[in-house]
Design a protein around this motif. Structure first.
Motif, PDB file in Angstrom:
ATOM      1  N   TYR A 129      40.969  35.858  37.119  1.00  0.00           N
ATOM      2  CA  TYR A 129      40.811  36.796  36.170  1.00  0.00           C
ATOM      3  C   TYR A 129      40.836  36.171  34.682  1.00  0.00           C
ATOM      4  O   TYR A 129      41.364  35.196  34.038  1.00  0.00           O
ATOM      5  CB  TYR A 129      42.473  37.559  35.915  1.00  0.00           C
ATOM      6  N   GLY A 130      39.478  36.619  34.071  1.00  0.00           N
ATOM      7  CA  GLY A 130      39.045  36.028  32.913  1.00  0.00           C
ATOM      8  C   GLY A 130      39.548  36.662  31.688  1.00  0.00           C
ATOM      9  O   GLY A 130      39.579  38.002  31.698  1.00  0.00           O
ATOM     10  N   ILE A 176      38.775  31.296  21.966  1.00  0.00           N
ATOM     11  CA  ILE A 176      38.073  31.145  23.116  1.00  0.00           C
ATOM     12  C   ILE A 176      37.606  32.408  23.668  1.00  0.00           C
ATOM     13  O   ILE A 176      38.451  33.225  24.309  1.00  0.00           O
ATOM     14  CB  ILE A 176      38.524  30.129  23.992  1.00  0.00           C
ATOM     15  N   THR A 177      36.045  32.476  23.827  1.00  0.00           N
ATOM     16  CA  THR A 177      35.463  33.610  24.696  1.00  0.00           C
ATOM     17  C   THR A 177      34.672  33.053  25.836  1.00  0.00           C
ATOM     18  O   THR A 177      33.329  32.878  25.267  1.00  0.00           O
ATOM     19  CB  THR A 177      34.814  34.891  23.821  1.00  0.00           C
ATOM     20  N   ALA A 178      34.877  32.654  26.828  1.00  0.00           N
ATOM     21  CA  ALA A 178      34.010  32.201  27.930  1.00  0.00           C
ATOM     22  C   ALA A 178      34.386  32.643  29.324  1.00  0.00           C
ATOM     23  O   ALA A 178      34.036  31.903  30.189  1.00  0.00           O
ATOM     24  CB  ALA A 178      34.019  30.577  27.859  1.00  0.00           C
ATOM     25  N   GLY A 179      35.177  33.949  29.412  1.00  0.00           N
ATOM     26  CA  GLY A 179      35.458  34.203  30.717  1.00  0.00           C
ATOM     27  C   GLY A 179      36.605  33.314  31.479  1.00  0.00           C
ATOM     28  O   GLY A 179      36.312  33.334  32.694  1.00  0.00           O
ATOM     29  N   MET A 180      37.052  32.315  30.658  1.00  0.00           N
ATOM     30  CA  MET A 180      37.874  31.407  31.386  1.00  0.00           C
ATOM     31  C   MET A 180      39.384  32.064  32.281  1.00  0.00           C
ATOM     32  O   MET A 180      39.914  32.914  31.862  1.00  0.00           O
ATOM     33  CB  MET A 180      38.761  30.694  30.264  1.00  0.00           C
ATOM     34  N   ALA A 181      39.348  31.530  33.434  1.00  0.00           N
ATOM     35  CA  ALA A 181      40.276  32.129  34.208  1.00  0.00           C
ATOM     36  C   ALA A 181      41.619  31.751  33.687  1.00  0.00           C
ATOM     37  O   ALA A 181      42.011  30.870  33.009  1.00  0.00           O
ATOM     38  CB  ALA A 181      40.188  31.600  35.565  1.00  0.00           C
ATOM     39  N   ILE A 182      42.579  32.756  33.773  1.00  0.00           N
ATOM     40  CA  ILE A 182      43.935  32.561  33.395  1.00  0.00           C
ATOM     41  C   ILE A 182      44.663  31.950  34.464  1.00  0.00           C
ATOM     42  O   ILE A 182      44.853  32.147  35.567  1.00  0.00           O
ATOM     43  CB  ILE A 182      44.818  33.798  33.143  1.00  0.00           C
ATOM     44  N   LYS A 183      45.264  30.341  34.047  1.00  0.00           N
ATOM     45  CA  LYS A 183      46.175  29.984  35.219  1.00  0.00           C
ATOM     46  C   LYS A 183      47.290  29.603  34.532  1.00  0.00           C
ATOM     47  O   LYS A 183      47.489  29.110  33.262  1.00  0.00           O
ATOM     48  CB  LYS A 183      45.268  28.895  35.461  1.00  0.00           C
ATOM     49  N   PRO A 184      48.315  29.441  35.404  1.00  0.00           N
ATOM     50  CA  PRO A 184      49.636  28.929  34.875  1.00  0.00           C
ATOM     51  C   PRO A 184      49.540  27.540  33.915  1.00  0.00           C
ATOM     52  O   PRO A 184      50.252  27.374  32.892  1.00  0.00           O
ATOM     53  CB  PRO A 184      50.652  28.587  36.136  1.00  0.00           C
ATOM     54  N   ALA A 205      44.869  39.929  27.260  1.00  0.00           N
ATOM     55  CA  ALA A 205      44.655  40.757  28.384  1.00  0.00           C
ATOM     56  C   ALA A 205      43.650  40.506  29.235  1.00  0.00           C
ATOM     57  O   ALA A 205      42.571  40.143  28.624  1.00  0.00           O
ATOM     58  CB  ALA A 205      44.906  42.181  28.150  1.00  0.00           C
ATOM     59  N   PRO A 206      43.590  40.414  30.487  1.00  0.00           N
ATOM     60  CA  PRO A 206      42.655  40.201  31.441  1.00  0.00           C
ATOM     61  C   PRO A 206      41.490  41.205  31.168  1.00  0.00           C
ATOM     62  O   PRO A 206      41.702  42.314  30.775  1.00  0.00           O
ATOM     63  CB  PRO A 206      43.137  40.290  32.660  1.00  0.00           C
ATOM     64  N   GLU A 207      40.304  40.553  30.928  1.00  0.00           N
ATOM     65  CA  GLU A 207      38.853  41.532  30.644  1.00  0.00           C
ATOM     66  C   GLU A 207      37.903  41.630  32.067  1.00  0.00           C
ATOM     67  O   GLU A 207      37.037  42.490  31.844  1.00  0.00           O
ATOM     68  CB  GLU A 207      38.119  40.782  29.620  1.00  0.00           C
ATOM     69  N   MET A 208      38.169  40.829  32.922  1.00  0.00           N
ATOM     70  CA  MET A 208      37.226  40.672  33.881  1.00  0.00           C
ATOM     71  C   MET A 208      37.920  40.077  35.079  1.00  0.00           C
ATOM     72  O   MET A 208      38.681  39.258  35.078  1.00  0.00           O
ATOM     73  CB  MET A 208      35.990  40.212  33.781  1.00  0.00           C
ATOM     74  N   GLY A 244      33.682  46.551  40.602  1.00  0.00           N
ATOM     75  CA  GLY A 244      34.232  45.603  41.377  1.00  0.00           C
ATOM     76  C   GLY A 244      34.761  44.241  40.571  1.00  0.00           C
ATOM     77  O   GLY A 244      35.665  43.529  40.980  1.00  0.00           O
ATOM     78  N   ASN A 245      34.329  44.021  39.396  1.00  0.00           N
ATOM     79  CA  ASN A 245      34.575  43.107  38.438  1.00  0.00           C
ATOM     80  C   ASN A 245      35.605  43.465  37.108  1.00  0.00           C
ATOM     81  O   ASN A 245      36.005  42.793  36.341  1.00  0.00           O
ATOM     82  CB  ASN A 245      33.567  42.449  37.779  1.00  0.00           C
ATOM     83  N   SER A 246      35.867  45.025  37.301  1.00  0.00           N
ATOM     84  CA  SER A 246      37.098  45.439  36.208  1.00  0.00           C
ATOM     85  C   SER A 246      38.452  45.113  36.860  1.00  0.00           C
ATOM     86  O   SER A 246      38.677  45.068  38.094  1.00  0.00           O
ATOM     87  CB  SER A 246      36.980  46.738  36.089  1.00  0.00           C
ATOM     88  N   VAL A 247      39.274  44.811  36.001  1.00  0.00           N
ATOM     89  CA  VAL A 247      40.720  44.476  36.085  1.00  0.00           C
ATOM     90  C   VAL A 247      41.576  45.729  36.433  1.00  0.00           C
ATOM     91  O   VAL A 247      41.647  46.545  35.810  1.00  0.00           O
ATOM     92  CB  VAL A 247      41.342  43.365  35.238  1.00  0.00           C
ATOM     93  N   PRO A 248      42.372  45.584  37.703  1.00  0.00           N
ATOM     94  CA  PRO A 248      43.276  46.708  38.110  1.00  0.00           C
ATOM     95  C   PRO A 248      44.322  46.888  36.880  1.00  0.00           C
ATOM     96  O   PRO A 248      44.633  45.583  36.325  1.00  0.00           O
ATOM     97  CB  PRO A 248      43.879  46.116  39.234  1.00  0.00           C
ATOM     98  N   ALA A 249      44.968  47.839  36.556  1.00  0.00           N
ATOM     99  CA  ALA A 249      45.958  48.104  35.938  1.00  0.00           C
ATOM    100  C   ALA A 249      46.873  47.447  35.725  1.00  0.00           C
ATOM    101  O   ALA A 249      47.779  47.132  34.518  1.00  0.00           O
ATOM    102  CB  ALA A 249      45.958  49.656  35.394  1.00  0.00           C
ATOM    103  N   ASP A 250      47.293  47.117  36.924  1.00  0.00           N
ATOM    104  CA  ASP A 250      48.519  46.442  37.177  1.00  0.00           C
ATOM    105  C   ASP A 250      48.472  45.078  37.396  1.00  0.00           C
ATOM    106  O   ASP A 250      49.530  44.209  37.237  1.00  0.00           O
ATOM    107  CB  ASP A 250      49.294  46.792  38.730  1.00  0.00           C
ATOM    108  N   ILE A 251      47.298  44.494  36.919  1.00  0.00           N
ATOM    109  CA  ILE A 251      47.300  43.055  36.597  1.00  0.00           C
ATOM    110  C   ILE A 251      47.522  42.636  35.030  1.00  0.00           C
ATOM    111  O   ILE A 251      46.978  43.063  34.368  1.00  0.00           O
ATOM    112  CB  ILE A 251      45.965  42.543  37.182  1.00  0.00           C
TER     113      ILE A 251
END
Length: 299
Positions: free
Chosen positions: A239-240, A109-117, A127-130, A281-288
């Motif tokens: 985080y998508g 799946i490639t849809a910017g889907m948010a990672i959720k528990p 890994a988070p892309e955005m 602003g939309n890039s994911v910090p390395a610690d996430i």
């Protein structure tokens, strides 16, 4: 008779051993790790991967028969590095992406889907892309000086229009906005119409979704609040990431390996920017990490 009995027992033992060996082979073939390795090999040999997406610009959408969007561009770049040149797309409703993945309709799946528990229980996210937050649309000139959900909560005369069923309804309530301040519309154009006509003072939704929708609408009675203050509540920012079948560990790991390289060399930032996102602003910090988000450590 005794010899016949011994021979019969010998052949019975051989049959039993063969049956046990057959069962073991079947179990190994259905093992997730081996199955995922087979899928990775298959995709590389065929040079084609099937992706599921939902029509939501600028994450993943179809225009003139072509699959576009930030999540799409990132996935295509990653798969190309993996030696998989062709991406075949299948459109689905957002809520049907994970079920479709588990039904074998898509490889990823490639849809910017948010990672959720809760989603992590049904799919393996890469890994988070955005990262992305919320956006706010107001009347031109922002006459009520609205820059946050807190501003809406502080003024009971302000009304906000939200797409029915959207998570923003709960976000607003968590920030103290009363129910009688919240209107709902069937879709984003409906919320825009409410604000443009004065029936509502603002509308909100996922940042890039409402920003791109406003750009497409070309409505000069409205404006995007550039200095909107993101609410400090669980689920923001989101985080998508790409998502894979729970059994496809090898494919996900190979994807993550190439994604990490494209993050490091700046390719991911360039692709985000090319699709209207902010490179910083939309890039994911390395610690996430996906693990931390799935476990609930990062909310």
């Amino acid at each position: 008779m005794k010899k016949l009995l011994i021979v019969s027992m010998f052949f019975f033992a051989l049959i039993l051993l063969a049956a046990c060996g057959s069962d073991e082979g079947t179990d190994n073939a259905s093992n997730g790790e081996e199955g995922s390795e087979d899928l990775l090999t298959q995709l590389k040999e065929e040079g084609t991967v099937t992706v599921g997406f939902a029509n939501e610009a600028p994450y993943a959408y179809q225009e003139d028969g072509e699959l576009k969007g930030a999540a799409v561009d990132i996935a295509q770049a990653v798969f190309k590095e993996m030696g998989i040149e062709k991406v075949e797309s299948k459109l689905a409703d957002f809520g049907q992406l994970i079920p479709g993945l588990n039904a074998g309709k898509f490889d990823v799946i490639t849809a910017g889907m948010a990672i959720k528990p809760d989603r992590c229980e049904n799919a393996d996210f890469g890994a988070p892309e955005m990262q992305y937050g919320e956006g706010l649309i107001v009347q031109k000139g922002n006459p009520l000086d609205i820059h946050s959900y807190a501003d809406i909560a502080a003024n009971p005369d302000i009304t906000v229009s939200v797409m029915a069923g959207a998570t923003e309804v709960e976000f607003l309530k968590q920030m103290g906005v009363s129910e009688d301040q919240i209107q709902t519309a069937s879709d984003i154009p409906g919320t825009f119409s409410a604000v443009a006509s004065g029936r509502a003072d603002a509308t909100t939704g996922t940042e890039m979704t409402v920003k791109m929708a406003l750009k497409s609408a070309g409505n000069d009675k409205l404006e995007f609040v550039e200095d909107f203050e993101q609410p400090d509540i669980d689920g923001i920012p989101s985080y998508g990431a790409a998502a894979f079948h729970l059994d496809n560990d090898k494919l996900r790991e190979a994807y993550n390996e190439q994604l990490a390289k494209l993050k490091e060399d700046g390719t991911v930032k360039k692709l985000l920017e090319a699709n209207g996102f902010s490179a910083e602003g939309n890039s994911v910090p390395a610690d996430i990490t996906t693990e931390a988000i799935c476990s609930g450590e990062i909310k």
